[in-house]
Design a protein around this motif. Structure first.
Motif: not given
Length: 885
Positions: A774, A848, A851, A857, A859
């Motif tokens: 993450e 994106w 990612e 992912p 944030s």
């Protein structure tokens, strides 16, 4: 379409025919927003070469761009069709120059059409037609009426092989060879016709400073060619001869003149050559003005230095030129490098008479003389060894000496010489003069123009001399027997005003329509090779000024902006037939298409720079166009139905960014940068389609933007894709796509995204994270943005103190003090960023990409939602990064 490419031949033929049928490139005579785009017209040698293709792709792309921006564009083409090469080719092939020239024109026009160049062919001009060269003759007559034409004896460069006069710039190298045939050039004295360009020398020079749209290198070359020098003329006595006048820019060094030098063709030198074998041998066999070292021969003469009354020896020297200054000079080896080298070689005295000005000089004491035995001191300074003038600064001494010496007076000299236009050849404009034994040279009346060329006679020498029937005529003044002038005009005359003929190419009663010329001129953008930096451009400026003075032209300069395009090379060498490294444009068009050739050359380098032709680069360009075609066809066949989400928002912002930057680059003709932006947008659109189902409206807007951005450079495929996307009318006439943001905003947003992506890469690399689980991107708190803004605007010495006056910043305690110190250190380099909300929105829309790159992912976290330990590292424009393994 196959995987290996698309049917470029069919696409290009289809749209060339469609444009032709619709007459889309025709330029109306009456326009509201005129833009004149012009490439230097070519000599019709038979086939286009890559230099032609690059030149005309540049002008075509810019003309298309301006047309899409709503301008009325004049973008014509013609042929510099006179000249010795055609005459030589005709002799070799036992044909005539006219047939040879028009065959070449037909071939080259066809090649230009295959390249898709958007010319208004209704305005085509060909300088070897009587309809054109009639006006060369008319202009010659007008120049004569205004006192700007003169006939006189002159020494000229003569090529015995070509049997014609050559301009100085057509004599090449130390060996002084003809630029066309490499034959050693001779010197002859002939009666020549001259245009008195020197009458405009001062204006031609002074107006260079106003040519802000020209390259500095070209402007300096013109300054040097005109070569204006302010100085002093004064007499030197030579026993047995009239006083000889010399010109110098450094009369302050007069006391250091230890010898006197004459040009080899100075009258005294010629007189000495008849009596002195050594002088004769030097003048006829050794003098070499282009040589690496100054050379000369001593004479039995001496000259009197007017400052010292001392006798100094006289030399005949090849570094003295008869057409520069007066053909005689005082030599001061202590303060001139060339004179120093000659004095050292000949054993003449080297006397210092100017010393560097000492620090804190009181203006009264005389400094010590410098040592000039090893090298000359060439700067201004303070006079020494100069009698009562010692202790004066150079500038003051120049004024005093010029005033005190009886024969001295201020003078201005130029390197520029009147333009000799006489050429002893057939294939050029006949000079409209007849020679009458009673009346002398007489201008042919306007009603008898044009004086047309007779049929070509394949003979040695000037074919016009052999045209007896054509030569014999009657005098316009006395009706007695006369003979025509058999010299023709230098072809630079043709090109000195051809840009004016394009505005009204069919006009029958004047060289150009004055009202239209005043509307269209000056040419907004002119493109051509650096080899024309001096002569063609200088002569065009001269003609324009004369036409402004005497024919009502409102403009005194012909070209507002000038681009000197670089060469197309192969493995670092200029392409040439002699080197066998020529790449055929026709082969490239047949194998890959005109769009590929155009796009490759325009993206390879800035237009001004040389670049290497690369077959691999051509194939890569073709592959790019093929992929783009596939993307449009896929979209048309099956329009996507993705969401208008954050990813779509990012793509939309990248479309705007590309449009803003590419438009700016098209404006300043940095096509390679505009095309790089366009290709980056194509890459983004492909990544978008690979990542998620695209939002149809956003994706189509991106494809439409790409197609229109490419339309000036790759017009055929762009037209085809525009048609598939159901654009209105032709792409060539479509509106240029516009951005909804400005360049500054684009740069800030892009910098933020790229810096963030790079920070993530660096953390993963340094920490050795193999599989990130993450990634959190934390935006800085609002108070840091306020502190940054204060720091940028503040000029207070104590920045931290000023920051602490703001209560919401002061409340941050040590964090505010620490950040204030950072701002103080980086104060000179600070720049504004997006505000916190814009930064958060930009990073969310770009998440994106991170990612996709790291398969984790992402944030984007606002400051109020972040952990304090992470938040402390976040700054405006540089969010904090936290990565969980």
């Amino acid at each position: 379409m196959s995987d290996s490419g698309y049917d470029h031949a069919t696409v290009e033929r289809r749209w060339q025919e469609a444009w032709d049928d619709a007459n889309v490139y025709r330029t109306p005579d009456d326009v509201q927003d005129p833009t004149y785009v012009l490439g230097m017209y070519p000599y019709p040698s038979g086939k286009l070469h890559m230099g032609h293709v690059r030149n005309y792709t540049i002008t075509d792309a810019y003309a298309r761009y301006r047309r899409m921006r709503g301008d009325d564009v004049l973008h014509p083409m013609g042929w510099d069709a006179f000249g010795l090469p055609a005459e030589n080719a005709a002799k070799e092939r036992d044909t005539n120059p006219r047939d040879w020239t028009f065959d070449c024109i037909d071939t080259m026009r066809g090649q230009m059409e295959s390249m898709g160049f958007g010319y208004d062919w209704d305005r085509e001009i060909t300088t070897c037609t009587p309809e054109y060269y009639r006006w060369n003759q008319w202009l010659f007559t007008r120049f004569h009426e205004e006192g700007l034409v003169e006939r006189r004896d002159a020494e000229v460069n003569w090529c015995p092989h070509c049997e014609t006069v050559l301009a100085d710039e057509q004599v090449e190298g130390e060996a002084e060879l003809c630029w066309r045939c490499d034959t050693p050039v001779e010197t002859r004295e002939l009666e020549q016709w001259f245009l008195r360009i020197t009458e405009y020398a001062d204006e031609l020079l002074e107006a260079i400073d106003d040519l802000e749209g020209w390259p500095n290198s070209v402007r300096q070359m013109q300054r040097n060619w005109i070569g204006r020098q302010h100085g002093t003329e004064l007499d030197f006595e030579i026993e047995g001869h009239e006083d000889v006048r010399a010109f110098t820019t450094r009369v302050d060094t007069l006391f250091g003149a230890t010898f006197f030098a004459l040009a080899p063709d100075h009258p005294i030198s010629q007189e000495l050559a008849e009596e002195d074998e050594e002088v004769r041998h030097f003048v006829e066999h050794e003098a070499d003005p282009e040589g690496d070292e100054p050379n000369g021969v001593a004479t039995d003469l001496s000259a009197t230095n007017p400052a010292t009354d001392e006798e100094i020896p006289v030399y005949v020297a090849d570094f003295v030129l008869s057409d520069v200054g007066t053909g005689a000079l005082m030599a001061v080896p202590g303060h001139d490098e060339r004179d120093h080298a000659f004095a050292t070689k000949m054993g003449e005295d080297i006397v210092p008479v100017v010393a560097p000005e000492p620090e804190n000089w009181d203006g009264e004491t005389v400094p010590d003389a410098p040592d000039v035995q090893e090298a000359a001191y060439t700067d201004d300074g303070v006079l020494v060894n100069s009698g009562t003038y010692s202790g004066l600064d150079s500038e003051t001494a120049r004024e005093r000496l010029t005033a005190d010496i009886e024969s001295a007076e201020h003078a201005t000299q130029y390197q520029l010489r009147d333009w000799g236009i006489s050429r002893q050849r057939y294939w050029g404009t006949p000079i409209p003069v007849v020679h009458c034994e009673e009346c002398g040279p007489v201008m042919v009346p306007e009603e008898d123009l044009p004086v047309e060329l007779p049929e070509f006679i394949n003979t040695t020498g000037n074919p016009l001399d052999a045209a007896e029937e054509w030569k014999e005529t009657t005098c316009p003044d006395c009706s007695g027997s006369a003979r025509r002038e058999t010299d023709t005009m230098d072809t630079f005359v043709d090109s000195s005003w051809y840009f004016l003929r394009y505005v009204s190419p069919d006009l029958g009663d004047a060289p150009f329509d004055l009202e239209r010329a005043n509307d269209w001129m000056p040419v907004d953008q002119y493109v051509g090779g650096i080899e024309h930096a001096v002569m063609h451009l200088l002569y065009s400026r001269f003609f324009t000024k004369v036409l402004s003075d005497h024919e009502g032209l409102e403009h005194r300069e012909p070209f507002t902006n000038l681009l000197a395009q670089g060469m197309v090379q192969l493995e670092g060498e200029k392409m040439s037939k002699s080197k066998g490294n020529v790449v055929s444009p026709q082969r490239i068009v047949e194998e890959y298409g005109a769009d590929t050739a155009r796009l490759f050359m325009m993206q390879a380098a800035q237009p001004e720079r040389d670049f290497d032709w690369s077959e691999e680069g051509v194939r890569s360009t073709y592959a790019f166009l093929t992929r783009l075609r596939g993307m449009v066809e896929d979209y048309v066949a099956d329009a996507p139905a993705g969401a208008d989400d954050a990813v779509a928002s990012y793509v939309a912002s990248e479309i705007d960014a590309t449009l803003a930057i590419a438009t700016e680059k098209y404006d300043d003709l940095t096509f390679n940068r505009a095309l790089r932006e366009t290709q980056d947008l194509v890459r983004t659109l492909r990544q978008y389609a690979d990542y998620a189902e695209p939002h149809a409206e956003t994706y189509e807007r991106g494809l439409s933007a790409v197609v229109r951005l490419l339309a000036p450079v790759a017009p055929h495929l762009a037209e085809d894709l525009y048609d598939q996307l159901e654009g209105d009318g032709f792409a060539v006439e479509a509106d240029w796509p516009t951005a909804t943001v400005d360049r500054d905003h684009v740069q800030k947003r892009r910098k933020l995204v790229e810096n963030t992506r790079e920070d993530v890469r660096q953390i993963i690399d340094v920490a050795g994270i193999d599989d990130p689980q993450e990634i959190d991107v934390v935006v800085a708190p609002d108070w840091k943005y306020d502190a940054l803004e204060i720091a940028i605007q503040s000029d207070a010495d104590n920045l931290i103190g000023e920051l602490m006056q703001e209560s919401h910043i002061r409340e941050q305690g040590d964090a505010a003090a620490s950040y204030g110190q950072d701002l103080q250190i980086e104060r000179e380099a600070l720049s504004t960023t997006l505000d916190p909300d814009e930064e958060h929105a930009t990073l969310e829309s770009a998440a994106w990409l991170i990612e996709r790159e790291f398969d984790a992912p992402v944030s984007v976290v606002r400051a109020e939602d972040a952990d304090d330990s992470v938040l402390s590292n976040a700054e405006p424009g540089r969010p904090a990064i936290e990565i969980e393994e």
